[in-house]
Design a protein around this motif. Sequence first.
Motif, PDB file in Angstrom:
ATOM      1  N   GLY A 212       0.812  -1.210   0.000  1.00  0.00           N
ATOM      2  CA  GLY A 212       0.000   0.000   0.000  1.00  0.00           C
ATOM      3  C   GLY A 212       0.848   1.264   0.000  1.00  0.00           C
ATOM      4  O   GLY A 212       0.380   2.350  -0.352  1.00  0.00           O
ATOM      5  N   MET A 213       2.110   1.086   0.354  1.00  0.00           N
ATOM      6  CA  MET A 213       3.004   2.225   0.416  1.00  0.00           C
ATOM      7  C   MET A 213       3.379   2.713  -0.980  1.00  0.00           C
ATOM      8  O   MET A 213       3.748   3.866  -1.167  1.00  0.00           O
ATOM      9  N   TYR A 214       3.303   1.808  -1.944  1.00  0.00           N
ATOM     10  CA  TYR A 214       3.723   2.160  -3.307  1.00  0.00           C
ATOM     11  C   TYR A 214       2.510   2.307  -4.210  1.00  0.00           C
ATOM     12  O   TYR A 214       1.557   1.539  -4.115  1.00  0.00           O
ATOM     13  N   GLY A 215       2.558   3.282  -5.082  1.00  0.00           N
ATOM     14  CA  GLY A 215       1.537   3.389  -6.111  1.00  0.00           C
ATOM     15  C   GLY A 215       2.151   4.067  -7.320  1.00  0.00           C
ATOM     16  O   GLY A 215       2.720   5.148  -7.206  1.00  0.00           O
ATOM     17  N   SER A 216       2.068   3.410  -8.472  1.00  0.00           N
ATOM     18  CA  SER A 216       2.595   4.001  -9.690  1.00  0.00           C
ATOM     19  C   SER A 216       1.757   5.206 -10.091  1.00  0.00           C
ATOM     20  O   SER A 216       0.530   5.172  -9.989  1.00  0.00           O
TER      21      SER A 216
END
Length: 380
Positions: A212-216
């Motif tokens: 959830g920490m990463y989002g493109s």
Amino acid sequence: MPSRRDFLRIGAGAVTAAIPWRLAAHGRPSLESVQAGSDDGSILLYSNENAYGPSAKVLSAITSAAQSANRYPRLRYNSLTEKIASVHHVSPDRVLLGCGSTELLRMAACAFLGRGKQLVHASPTFEAIEHYAASVDSEIIAVPLTSAFAHDVDAMLGRVGPSTALVYICNPNNPTASLTPRKDLERFISKLPASTLVVLDEAYHHYAGTSGMYGSFLDHPVDDQKLIVLRTFSKVYALAGLRLGYAVASPKVIQQMRGFATQDNVNAIATETAFVALDDEEGVNDFAQRNANDRQEFFNQAMARGLKPIDSHANFVMMNTFHPAQEVIQHFHKNNILIGRQFPPMDTYIRVSLGRPEEMQAFWQTWDLLPWTKNLMMHH
Ligand SMILES: Cc1ncc(COP(=O)(O)O)c(C=O)c1O
């Protein structure tokens, strides 16, 4: 035939003659850094490539594309641009092809930087844009990563002023393989002046997983004209040698960058192969899974030796060796294993690109030859 001993001697000579991992003035690896190519039998754990080579599907696309090598590929650029646009649900005037994402970084520097303009980026991070910024006489501001190896968005914001034309953000970051939380980046972007563009380099996107920490910013776009998102075919698609990347940005930004593109910048084989690679979901998933396994194995081996690498969200790992990195790098080089160069100011850290299991076995065997590693357990 030269004996193995001769071969090793040649290898070691090259180390002392060139100190190949030193940087030239502007953060550009010297040409010598690539002198020991794969054809001398070295194990290559230094450029964050996909160690497995292209998938069978992609390989066969390369072979059949070779037949059109006599033609300039430019007639196909529009179709490929449309293909990429449809993959990301954007209009084709928001997509620009490059000879690797490196060319897109150069285009961005040429289009938006120059004397009196500033680049703000992290330290350490991927340094190609810093090199091009220096070439066009820009001021360069490097802001250290946080203690968690994320971009320090507040400190970066503090350095942004009226002359800041470009901010470069690499997520996951090279060389640390670490993530900057999506929410921090959103907050950062929303606070930037409209005159500041942000290059978001997503070269390692496919390895970042679903945390959830990463989002493109391509898969989950924000409606913001300031963003330039970069992707490359050099990593999960295993096409570093074919040189293809793309940018997605506002039509105006794309138009400005296009003015600095080399004409006919993407070769015929890369152009044709990209269509197949983009549809090769199975290949991408397979490589992402293998990478997750290889990464886990690396961490197992590291922890068994008292090492604690930085949590990796990419196809490489950075770790503290508690020893001058340059000596560790040379030790591996003497044993025909090339690992990443030194990344100041992290002078006791090494960056290791994940190789195939047998290559990583050689890595750890070579690690165990370092005389001081036995003491590492005492650090913890
Ligand atoms: C973060 C990042 N961006 C861009 C590149 C350049 O990739 P290419 O020019 O092969 O697309 C690399 C290569 O290692 C990288 O690590």
